[in-house]
Design a protein around this motif. Structure first.
Motif, PDB file in Angstrom:
ATOM      1  N   LEU A   6       0.539  -0.844   0.109  1.00 10.78           N
ATOM      2  CA  LEU A   6      -0.070  -0.220   0.117  1.00 10.78           C
ATOM      3  C   LEU A   6       0.582   1.067  -0.112  1.00 10.78           C
ATOM      4  O   LEU A   6       0.531   2.810  -0.859  1.00 10.78           O
ATOM      5  N   LEU A   7       1.958   1.253   0.548  1.00 13.20           N
ATOM      6  CA  LEU A   7       2.920   2.145   0.672  1.00 13.20           C
ATOM      7  C   LEU A   7       3.849   2.621  -0.082  1.00 13.20           C
ATOM      8  O   LEU A   7       3.526   3.848  -1.047  1.00 13.20           O
ATOM      9  N   LEU A   8       4.015   1.225  -0.457  1.00 14.19           N
ATOM     10  CA  LEU A   8       4.531   1.693  -2.414  1.00 14.19           C
ATOM     11  C   LEU A   8       3.844   2.124  -3.677  1.00 14.19           C
ATOM     12  O   LEU A   8       4.419   3.002  -4.202  1.00 14.19           O
ATOM     13  N   THR A   9       2.168   1.693  -3.169  1.00 17.34           N
ATOM     14  CA  THR A   9       1.929   2.205  -4.456  1.00 17.34           C
ATOM     15  C   THR A   9       1.340   4.089  -3.807  1.00 17.34           C
ATOM     16  O   THR A   9       1.757   4.253  -5.050  1.00 17.34           O
ATOM     17  N   GLY A  10       1.150   4.113  -2.656  1.00 12.33           N
ATOM     18  CA  GLY A  10       0.950   5.856  -2.665  1.00 12.33           C
ATOM     19  C   GLY A  10       2.406   6.190  -3.241  1.00 12.33           C
ATOM     20  O   GLY A  10       2.425   7.655  -3.757  1.00 12.33           O
ATOM     21  N   THR A  11       3.792   6.338  -3.028  1.00  7.81           N
ATOM     22  CA  THR A  11       5.067   6.381  -3.103  1.00  7.81           C
ATOM     23  C   THR A  11       5.228   6.629  -5.533  1.00  7.81           C
ATOM     24  O   THR A  11       5.473   7.598  -5.052  1.00  7.81           O
ATOM     25  N   ALA A  12       4.703   5.617  -5.719  1.00 11.11           N
ATOM     26  CA  ALA A  12       4.262   5.574  -6.926  1.00 11.11           C
ATOM     27  C   ALA A  12       3.105   6.322  -7.170  1.00 11.11           C
ATOM     28  O   ALA A  12       3.864   7.304  -8.371  1.00 11.11           O
ATOM     29  N   GLY A  13       2.057   6.737  -6.711  1.00  9.31           N
ATOM     30  CA  GLY A  13       1.352   7.929  -6.585  1.00  9.31           C
ATOM     31  C   GLY A  13       2.082   9.139  -6.308  1.00  9.31           C
ATOM     32  O   GLY A  13       1.853  10.526  -7.705  1.00  9.31           O
ATOM     33  N   PHE A  14       3.332   9.485  -5.843  1.00  9.81           N
ATOM     34  CA  PHE A  14       3.999  10.504  -5.793  1.00  9.81           C
ATOM     35  C   PHE A  14       4.939  11.012  -6.634  1.00  9.81           C
ATOM     36  O   PHE A  14       5.190  12.025  -6.862  1.00  9.81           O
ATOM     37  N   PHE A  15       5.259  10.016  -7.216  1.00 12.58           N
ATOM     38  CA  PHE A  15       6.835   9.959  -7.692  1.00 12.58           C
ATOM     39  C   PHE A  15       5.936  10.499  -9.705  1.00 12.58           C
ATOM     40  O   PHE A  15       6.561  10.801 -10.029  1.00 12.58           O
ATOM     41  N   VAL A  16       4.858   9.761  -9.350  1.00 12.12           N
ATOM     42  CA  VAL A  16       4.122  10.698 -10.833  1.00 12.12           C
ATOM     43  C   VAL A  16       3.929  12.033 -11.167  1.00 12.12           C
ATOM     44  O   VAL A  16       4.288  13.125 -11.667  1.00 12.12           O
ATOM     45  N   MET A  17       3.434  12.354  -9.510  1.00 12.23           N
ATOM     46  CA  MET A  17       3.772  13.627  -9.757  1.00 12.23           C
ATOM     47  C   MET A  17       4.391  14.268  -9.481  1.00 12.23           C
ATOM     48  O   MET A  17       4.686  15.420 -10.163  1.00 12.23           O
ATOM     49  N   SER A  18       5.570  14.235  -9.313  1.00 10.70           N
ATOM     50  CA  SER A  18       6.605  14.606  -9.170  1.00 10.70           C
ATOM     51  C   SER A  18       7.256  14.774 -10.679  1.00 10.70           C
ATOM     52  O   SER A  18       8.206  15.996 -11.484  1.00 10.70           O
ATOM     53  N   MET A  19       7.105  13.874 -11.581  1.00 13.11           N
ATOM     54  CA  MET A  19       6.960  14.067 -12.382  1.00 13.11           C
ATOM     55  C   MET A  19       6.418  15.110 -13.610  1.00 13.11           C
ATOM     56  O   MET A  19       6.556  15.554 -14.099  1.00 13.11           O
ATOM     57  N   VAL A  20       4.875  15.608 -13.346  1.00 11.94           N
ATOM     58  CA  VAL A  20       3.748  15.986 -14.037  1.00 11.94           C
ATOM     59  C   VAL A  20       3.858  17.742 -13.940  1.00 11.94           C
ATOM     60  O   VAL A  20       3.284  18.118 -13.981  1.00 11.94           O
ATOM     61  N   VAL A  21       4.384  17.085 -11.777  1.00 12.06           N
ATOM     62  CA  VAL A  21       3.907  19.098 -11.204  1.00 12.06           C
ATOM     63  C   VAL A  21       4.543  20.356 -12.279  1.00 12.06           C
ATOM     64  O   VAL A  21       3.933  21.388 -12.395  1.00 12.06           O
ATOM     65  N   PRO A  22       6.079  20.163 -12.738  1.00 15.31           N
ATOM     66  CA  PRO A  22       6.595  21.454 -13.140  1.00 15.31           C
ATOM     67  C   PRO A  22       5.483  21.432 -14.485  1.00 15.31           C
ATOM     68  O   PRO A  22       5.444  22.811 -14.734  1.00 15.31           O
ATOM     69  N   LYS A  23       4.621  20.445 -15.580  1.00 18.42           N
ATOM     70  CA  LYS A  23       4.216  20.980 -16.795  1.00 18.42           C
ATOM     71  C   LYS A  23       2.562  21.032 -16.028  1.00 18.42           C
ATOM     72  O   LYS A  23       2.183  21.433 -17.199  1.00 18.42           O
ATOM     73  N   ALA A  24       2.801  21.226 -14.822  1.00 14.88           N
ATOM     74  CA  ALA A  24       0.795  20.858 -14.693  1.00 14.88           C
ATOM     75  C   ALA A  24       0.066  22.109 -14.767  1.00 14.88           C
ATOM     76  O   ALA A  24      -1.370  21.963 -15.385  1.00 14.88           O
ATOM     77  N   ALA A  25       0.469  23.343 -15.179  1.00 15.05           N
ATOM     78  CA  ALA A  25       0.434  24.772 -15.183  1.00 15.05           C
ATOM     79  C   ALA A  25       0.070  25.121 -16.617  1.00 15.05           C
ATOM     80  O   ALA A  25      -0.671  26.080 -16.972  1.00 15.05           O
TER      81      ALA A  25
END
Length: 391
Positions: free
Chosen positions: A79-98
């Motif tokens: 479960l924690l690793l799944t949450g980690t994967a979610g954070f990792f995807v967020m980190s990759m796309v957040v600079p372009k999210a705007a």
């Protein structure tokens, strides 16, 4: 630890998997800060501040989750690793999210995954009654973040701001008394976040200075940035972390969650934001190492340090019940001395001035009488509002 027996379901120490999760989270913070580094404008600063509320809210939520989670079992680990994967995807796309494209939608979907995992993870733990109250509001704010990916870019920040406001208000509306907080684990977990963010920040500054062709800028600039980061480390880890654990332990178990929200939630947000903004400010100061700058970029260094010091002062007050006079004085000194140095002298002078102000602060605090709280007043545990350090 005197009160740990009152919360037997709380973890005693940070586990390696949590540290792995923290490394991914810090990468997310670095990616958010890159928005400000790429375009040091008021709009970017507001975007960073809002996105960091959203991201910090769920990082803090996972600190509460792992405080109650048995990570010796395979299910909670996955479960924690799944949450980690979610954070990792967020980190990759957040600079372009705007901008244009699907990035904001991917960011929202990843955030919804992170929130859902957080909610599911609490089932069967000591915090299951607490998540019944907070979980629906977390999901509501996550749906607002997801909706932001469906609107035009110019309207996106307004929805992110709404989601951030919902998250800030959630503990005030629902309360957090149904959660258990193990003081040792909680303090260690958040302290690791600070030190990893500081380390990642200086790594980013070091990478920027390594690209400089001027020897003085590259070497002296990097060393000044390292000194500043070390001083920021000192101000928290020399006494504050150790004393905060003792103070949190003295808070009765039934009141400890509320105190933890104010200190390790709200005040800590300012600490993390301050480190991120200061790191970008160091990079910009090195870019203008030999020149003055009249742009907003020049103000990021003093702004970041001031946010960090204000965060430390608020953190101390929520746990000890007194404002830290040296640190509040240092905020004024940074604003009065580092700001004009950055605007009208040079980046080198701004970095050196900031380092001297923090050095003076450390010397002042080190010279205080032993047995008193930082700021010269007696230390005492957090109390209820009304004569209280806790807002």
């Amino acid at each position: 630890m005197t009160h740990e027996r009152a919360v037997p379901d709380a973890a005693d120490a940070v586990r390696p998997l949590e540290l792995f999760f923290d490394l991914v989270f810090v990468f997310t913070i670095t990616q958010v800060a890159s928005i400000l580094a790429a375009a040091p404008t008021l709009l970017s600063l507001r975007r960073v501040a809002v996105l960091l509320v959203i991201i910090w809210w769920m990082y803090s939520g996972y600190a509460w989750l792992t405080n109650a989670l048995d990570l010796d079992r395979t299910g909670p680990r996955l479960l924690l690793l799944t949450g980690t994967a979610g954070f990792f995807v967020m980190s990759m796309v957040v600079p372009k999210a705007a901008g244009t494209g699907p990035w904001a939608l991917i960011f929202g979907a990843s955030y919804l995954l992170v929130v859902t995992v957080h909610l599911v993870g609490f089932i069967g733990t000591s915090g299951h009654l607490g998540i019944i109250r907070i979980g629906p509001l977390n999901l509501a704010s996550a749906l607002v973040v997801l909706a932001a990916g469906l609107v035009p870019p110019h309207a996106r920040l307004w929805l992110w701001t709404l989601a951030a406001a919902m998250e800030v208000m959630t503990p005030l509306v629902t309360g957090v008394a149904k959660f258990a907080v193990g003081a040792g684990h909680f303090v260690e977990r958040h302290g690791l976040a600070v030190i990893i963010v500081l380390g990642e920040s200086i790594a980013e500054v070091g990478a920027a200075t390594s690209r400089e062709t001027n020897v003085t800028t590259s070497i002296v600039g990097a060393l000044l940035a390292l000194v500043l980061s070390a001083e920021m480390w000192w101000l928290y880890f020399d006494r504050e972390e150790r004393e905060s654990e003792a103070r949190l332990e003295r808070v009765p178990a039934h009141r400890r969650p509320r105190v933890a929200v104010y200190s390790f939630g709200y005040a800590y947000y300012l600490i993390i934001l301050g480190i991120a903004v200061a790191a970008v400010g160091m990079e910009k100061a090195i870019d203008e190492f030999h020149h003055s700058s009249h742009h907003l970029a020049a103000l990021l260094l003093p702004l970041g340090i001031c946010l960090y010091l204000v965060g430390l002062a608020c953190f101390h007050r929520t746990l000890a019940g007194s404002w830290t006079r040296p640190r509040l004085t240092a905020v004024l000194a940074v604003a009065a001395l580092v700001t004009p140095a950055a605007l009208w002298n040079s980046g080198a002078f701004a970095l050196a001035t900031a380092a001297l102000v923090l050095l003076a602060l450390i010397a002042w605090e080190s010279g205080l009488v032993r047995g008193t709280g930082i700021g010269g007043g007696p230390a005492h545990p957090a109390r209820e509002p009304g004569g209280s350090p806790t807002p």
